[in-house]
Structures are given as C-alpha cells and as structure tokens.
Design a protein around this motif. Structure first.
Motif, PDB file in Angstrom:
ATOM      1  N   VAL A  39      -2.523   5.060  -3.110  1.00 50.75           N
ATOM      2  CA  VAL A  39      -3.460   6.123  -2.710  1.00 50.75           C
ATOM      3  C   VAL A  39      -2.637   7.262  -2.103  1.00 50.75           C
ATOM      4  N   SER A  40      -1.561   7.644  -2.832  1.00 51.91           N
ATOM      5  CA  SER A  40      -0.668   8.657  -2.268  1.00 51.91           C
ATOM      6  C   SER A  40      -0.811   9.990  -2.995  1.00 51.91           C
ATOM      7  N   HIS A  41       0.027  10.214  -3.974  1.00 51.94           N
ATOM      8  CA  HIS A  41       0.115  11.521  -4.637  1.00 51.94           C
ATOM      9  C   HIS A  41       0.594  11.253  -6.066  1.00 51.94           C
ATOM     10  N   PRO A  42       0.161  12.052  -7.060  1.00 55.31           N
ATOM     11  CA  PRO A  42       0.576  11.769  -8.444  1.00 55.31           C
ATOM     12  C   PRO A  42       2.093  11.686  -8.627  1.00 55.31           C
ATOM     13  N   ASP A  43       2.871  12.360  -7.800  1.00 51.71           N
ATOM     14  CA  ASP A  43       4.332  12.340  -7.947  1.00 51.71           C
ATOM     15  C   ASP A  43       4.932  10.948  -7.769  1.00 51.71           C
ATOM     16  N   ALA A  44       4.245  10.086  -7.024  1.00 55.17           N
ATOM     17  CA  ALA A  44       4.838   8.784  -6.687  1.00 55.17           C
ATOM     18  C   ALA A  44       4.934   7.876  -7.913  1.00 55.17           C
TER      19      ALA A  44
ATOM     20  N   ARG B 212       6.089   8.354   1.965  1.00 53.99           N
ATOM     21  CA  ARG B 212       6.839   9.287   1.116  1.00 53.99           C
ATOM     22  C   ARG B 212       8.346   9.089   1.350  1.00 53.99           C
ATOM     23  N   PRO B 213       9.139   9.145   0.247  1.00 55.42           N
ATOM     24  CA  PRO B 213      10.590   9.080   0.464  1.00 55.42           C
ATOM     25  C   PRO B 213      10.994  10.209   1.421  1.00 55.42           C
ATOM     26  N   LYS B 214      11.904   9.956   2.332  1.00 55.34           N
ATOM     27  CA  LYS B 214      12.361  10.915   3.357  1.00 55.34           C
ATOM     28  C   LYS B 214      11.342  11.129   4.481  1.00 55.34           C
TER      29      LYS B 214
ATOM     30  N   THR C 268      -0.180   6.141   5.315  1.00 47.39           N
ATOM     31  CA  THR C 268      -0.556   6.949   6.487  1.00 47.39           C
ATOM     32  C   THR C 268      -1.486   8.115   6.121  1.00 47.39           C
ATOM     33  N   GLY C 269      -1.907   8.179   4.861  1.00 46.43           N
ATOM     34  CA  GLY C 269      -2.807   9.270   4.459  1.00 46.43           C
ATOM     35  C   GLY C 269      -4.219   9.046   4.997  1.00 46.43           C
ATOM     36  N   LYS C 270      -5.096  10.014   4.731  1.00 48.54           N
ATOM     37  CA  LYS C 270      -6.486   9.915   5.229  1.00 48.54           C
ATOM     38  C   LYS C 270      -7.146   8.644   4.683  1.00 48.54           C
ATOM     39  N   LEU C 271      -6.963   8.367   3.399  1.00 45.39           N
ATOM     40  CA  LEU C 271      -7.552   7.163   2.808  1.00 45.39           C
ATOM     41  C   LEU C 271      -6.699   5.934   3.114  1.00 45.39           C
ATOM     42  N   GLY C 272      -5.373   6.062   2.957  1.00 46.93           N
ATOM     43  CA  GLY C 272      -4.472   4.927   3.182  1.00 46.93           C
ATOM     44  C   GLY C 272      -4.649   4.324   4.567  1.00 46.93           C
ATOM     45  N   SER C 273      -4.795   5.173   5.587  1.00 44.28           N
ATOM     46  CA  SER C 273      -4.900   4.633   6.948  1.00 44.28           C
ATOM     47  C   SER C 273      -6.223   3.881   7.137  1.00 44.28           C
TER      48      SER C 273
ATOM     49  N   PRO D 106     -10.455   6.433  -9.697  1.00 46.68           N
ATOM     50  CA  PRO D 106     -10.455   7.730  -9.016  1.00 46.68           C
ATOM     51  C   PRO D 106     -11.484   7.781  -7.886  1.00 46.68           C
ATOM     52  N   ASN D 107     -12.401   6.800  -7.868  1.00 43.63           N
ATOM     53  CA  ASN D 107     -13.375   6.721  -6.773  1.00 43.63           C
ATOM     54  C   ASN D 107     -13.674   5.241  -6.543  1.00 43.63           C
ATOM     55  N   PHE D 108     -13.412   4.776  -5.310  1.00 44.51           N
ATOM     56  CA  PHE D 108     -13.595   3.350  -5.019  1.00 44.51           C
ATOM     57  C   PHE D 108     -15.050   2.992  -4.709  1.00 44.51           C
ATOM     58  N   SER D 109     -15.937   3.980  -4.706  1.00 40.21           N
ATOM     59  CA  SER D 109     -17.342   3.681  -4.422  1.00 40.21           C
ATOM     60  C   SER D 109     -17.958   2.905  -5.587  1.00 40.21           C
TER      61      SER D 109
ATOM     62  N   ILE E 120      -4.553   2.097  -9.119  1.00 40.23           N
ATOM     63  CA  ILE E 120      -4.234   3.522  -8.939  1.00 40.23           C
ATOM     64  C   ILE E 120      -5.478   4.218  -8.407  1.00 40.23           C
ATOM     65  N   GLY E 121      -5.445   4.546  -7.123  1.00 38.74           N
ATOM     66  CA  GLY E 121      -6.596   5.211  -6.486  1.00 38.74           C
ATOM     67  C   GLY E 121      -6.349   6.685  -6.255  1.00 38.74           C
ATOM     68  N   ALA E 122      -5.110   7.137  -6.474  1.00 41.33           N
ATOM     69  CA  ALA E 122      -4.821   8.567  -6.316  1.00 41.33           C
ATOM     70  C   ALA E 122      -5.380   9.316  -7.531  1.00 41.33           C
TER      71      ALA E 122
ATOM     72  N   LEU F 141       0.851  -1.203   0.000  1.00 36.80           N
ATOM     73  CA  LEU F 141       0.000   0.000   0.000  1.00 36.80           C
ATOM     74  C   LEU F 141       0.883   1.248   0.000  1.00 36.80           C
ATOM     75  N   ILE F 142       0.761   2.044  -1.062  1.00 29.48           N
ATOM     76  CA  ILE F 142       1.547   3.287  -1.170  1.00 29.48           C
ATOM     77  C   ILE F 142       0.665   4.448  -0.700  1.00 29.48           C
ATOM     78  N   GLY F 143       1.167   5.166   0.316  1.00 32.09           N
ATOM     79  CA  GLY F 143       0.359   6.241   0.923  1.00 32.09           C
ATOM     80  C   GLY F 143      -0.348   5.724   2.170  1.00 32.09           C
TER      81      GLY F 143
HETATM   82  N1  NAP Z   1     -10.028   6.444  -5.192  1.00 37.72           N
HETATM   83  C1  NAP Z   1     -10.764   6.962  -4.210  1.00 37.72           C
HETATM   84  O1  NAP Z   1     -11.880   6.506  -3.873  1.00 37.72           O
HETATM   85  C2  NAP Z   1     -10.214   8.144  -3.445  1.00 37.72           C
HETATM   86  C3  NAP Z   1     -10.875   8.627  -2.317  1.00 37.72           C
HETATM   87  C4  NAP Z   1     -10.294   9.667  -1.604  1.00 37.72           C
HETATM   88  C5  NAP Z   1      -9.095  10.220  -2.047  1.00 37.72           C
HETATM   89  N2  NAP Z   1      -8.501   9.754  -3.173  1.00 37.72           N
HETATM   90  C6  NAP Z   1      -7.226  10.259  -3.678  1.00 37.72           C
HETATM   91  O2  NAP Z   1      -6.200   9.537  -2.996  1.00 37.72           O
HETATM   92  C7  NAP Z   1      -5.066  10.396  -2.786  1.00 37.72           C
HETATM   93  C8  NAP Z   1      -4.774  10.500  -1.301  1.00 37.72           C
HETATM   94  O3  NAP Z   1      -5.879  11.116  -0.664  1.00 37.72           O
HETATM   95  P1  NAP Z   1      -5.853  11.406   0.905  1.00 37.72           P
HETATM   96  O4  NAP Z   1      -7.071  12.166   1.204  1.00 37.72           O
HETATM   97  O5  NAP Z   1      -5.578  10.142   1.638  1.00 37.72           O
HETATM   98  O6  NAP Z   1      -4.590  12.377   0.990  1.00 37.72           O
HETATM   99  P2  NAP Z   1      -3.521  12.559   2.163  1.00 37.72           P
HETATM  100  O7  NAP Z   1      -4.203  12.446   3.478  1.00 37.72           O
HETATM  101  O8  NAP Z   1      -2.757  13.793   1.827  1.00 37.72           O
HETATM  102  O9  NAP Z   1      -2.587  11.277   1.997  1.00 37.72           O
HETATM  103  C9  NAP Z   1      -1.600  11.136   1.022  1.00 37.72           C
HETATM  104  C10 NAP Z   1      -0.505  10.262   1.607  1.00 37.72           C
HETATM  105  O10 NAP Z   1       0.448   9.981   0.595  1.00 37.72           O
HETATM  106  C11 NAP Z   1       1.758  10.259   1.091  1.00 37.72           C
HETATM  107  N3  NAP Z   1       2.626  10.642  -0.006  1.00 37.72           N
HETATM  108  C12 NAP Z   1       2.773  11.852  -0.592  1.00 37.72           C
HETATM  109  N4  NAP Z   1       3.667  11.798  -1.594  1.00 37.72           N
HETATM  110  C13 NAP Z   1       4.087  10.502  -1.633  1.00 37.72           C
HETATM  111  C14 NAP Z   1       5.035   9.799  -2.438  1.00 37.72           C
HETATM  112  N5  NAP Z   1       5.718  10.423  -3.400  1.00 37.72           N
HETATM  113  N6  NAP Z   1       5.221   8.473  -2.194  1.00 37.72           N
HETATM  114  C15 NAP Z   1       4.536   7.829  -1.235  1.00 37.72           C
HETATM  115  N7  NAP Z   1       3.639   8.442  -0.417  1.00 37.72           N
HETATM  116  C16 NAP Z   1       3.421   9.757  -0.622  1.00 37.72           C
HETATM  117  C17 NAP Z   1       1.551  11.373   2.098  1.00 37.72           C
HETATM  118  O11 NAP Z   1       2.640  11.377   3.006  1.00 37.72           O
HETATM  119  P3  NAP Z   1       3.040  12.737   3.814  1.00 37.72           P
HETATM  120  O12 NAP Z   1       1.837  13.021   4.682  1.00 37.72           O
HETATM  121  O13 NAP Z   1       4.245  12.323   4.528  1.00 37.72           O
HETATM  122  O14 NAP Z   1       3.258  13.768   2.740  1.00 37.72           O
HETATM  123  C18 NAP Z   1       0.242  10.949   2.751  1.00 37.72           C
HETATM  124  O15 NAP Z   1       0.448  10.006   3.787  1.00 37.72           O
HETATM  125  C19 NAP Z   1      -5.443  11.727  -3.448  1.00 37.72           C
HETATM  126  O16 NAP Z   1      -4.958  11.742  -4.768  1.00 37.72           O
HETATM  127  C20 NAP Z   1      -6.967  11.712  -3.424  1.00 37.72           C
HETATM  128  O17 NAP Z   1      -7.551  12.534  -4.405  1.00 37.72           O
HETATM  129  C21 NAP Z   1      -9.035   8.708  -3.877  1.00 37.72           C
END
Ligand code: NAP
Length: 246
Positions: free
Chosen positions: A78-83, A38-40, A13-18, A126-129, A100-102, A9-11
């Motif tokens: 579910v991290s960030h487009p940069d990954a 995220r690296p670093k 600790t994010g709001k969705l990842g956790s 882009p939306n898992f619903s 790819i859920g980001a 799982l990439i991301g």
């Molecule tokens: N598919 C779906 O149903 C759905 C639903 C909701 C959101 N999303 C999308 O999912 C993504 C994350 O949403 P979120 O609300 O969870 O955002 P968020 O809370 O900002 O979480 C993003 C996580 O990714 C990490 N991250 C950032 N850059 C990274 C990298 N290069 N490599 C690995 N990890 C990296 C961040 O780490 P740091 O905190 O250390 O920067 C953070 O833990 C967004 O693109 C959002 O639009 C999709």
C-alpha cells in the motif's frame, strides 16, 4: 495462540499502511513480520515504536525486499507505484502471495501483474471495501436494464493529497461497464473516498453512490484480503472473489 499467517507490509507508515499495522496488532490470525518503508527513509533501522508508540513488536523498519520475502507468507503493498518494479523479482523468486492495494499504475504495469499472476497468487485491490464489488454489480444491472443509450458518468472525490486521478476504483468500475463512461475527479479537504455513478437518459437519472467514512474500512478489508489470499493457488484475484458474487 500461534498466529498462522506471516505478513510483510510495504508502505507501513502511510495513511493506509499505518491503519493496517494497527489492525494487524489486534489480529489473532496474522502476524506482522516486516514493516517496509521507502528506500532511504530516515526510519530504516528504527523500531516500530518510534512511529507507533504503543507497538509492542520488536521489529525494525527496513527496505530489504529479499529479507522481506524470506519469512513471510503474504506481501501487501500500500505504498506507491514506483515500489513494484523493485520488489517483484524477489516476490516472484520466492513464490509469495501478493496483494497490491496501491493505485496509479501504468497500463503496462497492470499487464505485467496479470502475467505474473500465472506464477503466483495476486490479489489486485484498488479498493479494499467489500461495498465496492456490490456497487459494481448494481452498476452492471443498471447498465443492462436501464436505458441502453443513457449517458454514464463516474465521479469521484478524494483528499487533496491523493497522487493519482482518476482513482483506481473509478478505473476499476469503468472496466466493468460495456460503454466508456465520462470520468470526473475532485480533490478536496480530507475526503476518504466517494464514488458516484450516474446513468442519465432524456427522461430520468439513476445515481449510485459509495462513501468510505473512514480508512478503517480499507484496513479491515485488507485484513480480510490477507486471510483470503493465504494458501490460494496462483492466479489473479479481486475483492469480489471474497464475496463470490461476480
Ligand atoms: N486499496 C485501497 O483500499 C486503498 C485505499 C486508500 C489508498 N490506497 C492507495 O494506497 C496507496 C497509499 O495511499 P496512502 O493514502 O496511504 O498514501 P501515503 O500516506 O502517501 O502513504 C504511502 C506510503 O508509502 C511510502 N512509500 C513511497 N514510496 C515507496 C517505495 N518506493 N517503497 C516503499 N514505500 C514507499 C511512503 O513513504 P514516505 O512518506 O517516506 O514517502 C508512505 O509511507 C496509494 O496508491 C493509494 O491510492 C488504496
């Protein structure tokens, strides 16, 4: 019982990842093998329990994409487009399935993803619903059957920290229409996600609305997506394929 699908799982600790981590801990079929940050990130090398106090898994957070691919079956981002550009060579080389859920990618990256899906299975979500494919279907019926010249608007509301606008879901819905709708984005408070499609003619209006009430919805959809994509042949998939309605 042995869990049969190994996930990275990439991301994490994010709001969705956790939320996804917590669902994976409950899953009887999927095991979390890699929690990628995220690296670093200061969390690298720390046990998952530093972020998830009740987590019993003896895993450490890391950002090593090569290691991630070695012993996982499905990678979910579910991290960030940069990954994406950093991990994609490793995922391609190891021929792993990728979800790819980001959101918020450039159109050139979307094209690259299509190309890569000729080599590996990719689910672009882009939306898992599972409600969104239904919404798209109703929207297409409206467009076909309702006034052909109706003005179409897609309006979306998300929390104030969302990085991209319009949302990936609004762009997905727009891509399913024959006409080009007007896209309007709102960023307010802690809204999880609302999408409203409005068909407006001179004499009447039809509105279709989808509201996500909690991120658990997305995490549950992500689990279904992992189970679906595991062992699928190469190709580009979407959440609608889970329902086989479109
Ligand atoms: N598919 C779906 O149903 C759905 C639903 C909701 C959101 N999303 C999308 O999912 C993504 C994350 O949403 P979120 O609300 O969870 O955002 P968020 O809370 O900002 O979480 C993003 C996580 O990714 C990490 N991250 C950032 N850059 C990274 C990298 N290069 N490599 C690995 N990890 C990296 C961040 O780490 P740091 O905190 O250390 O920067 C953070 O833990 C967004 O693109 C959002 O639009 C999709």
């Amino acid at each position: 019982m042995q869990k049969s699908i190994r996930v990275a799982l990439i991301g994490a600790t994010g709001k969705l990842g956790s939320k996804i981590v917590l669902k994976l801990l409950e899953s009887s079929t999927i095991s979390l093998e890699h929690a990628i940050v995220r690296p670093k990130s200061p969390l690298i090398g720390k046990p998952l329990s530093t972020f998830f106090p009740s987590c019993p898994l003896p895993l450490l957070f890391h950002a090593n994409y090569e290691k991630m691919c070695r012993d996982s079956d499905v990678i979910i981002d579910v991290s960030h487009p940069d990954a994406l550009s950093r991990y994609i060579p490793h995922v391609l080389r190891s021929e792993k399935a990728l979800i790819i859920g980001a959101t918020g990618y450039q159109s050139s990256t979307e094209k690259l993803v299509e190309e890569i899906s000729t080599h590996i299975p990719i689910l672009r979500a882009p939306n898992f619903s599972l409600g969104i494919p239904f919404l798209a279907k109703f929207m297409q019926i409206c467009e076909e059957a309702f006034h052909k010249n109706a003005k179409v608007t897609i309006e979306e509301w998300h929390h104030k920290n969302k990085k991209d606008a319009p949302s990936g879901t609004a762009l997905f819905l727009a891509s399913k229409l024959k006409t080009s709708p007007e896209l309007i984005s709102h960023r307010e408070d802690e809204i999880v996600g609302v999408h409203k499609i409005c068909f407006e003619s001179a004499s009447e209006v039809i509105e279709l609305t989808h509201k996500a009430l909690s991120r658990d919805l997305y995490a549950e959809g992500a689990i279904k997506a992992i189970e679906f994509l595991h062992q699928k042949p190469k190709g580009l998939y979407q959440m609608a394929d889970l329902l086989a309605i479109m």
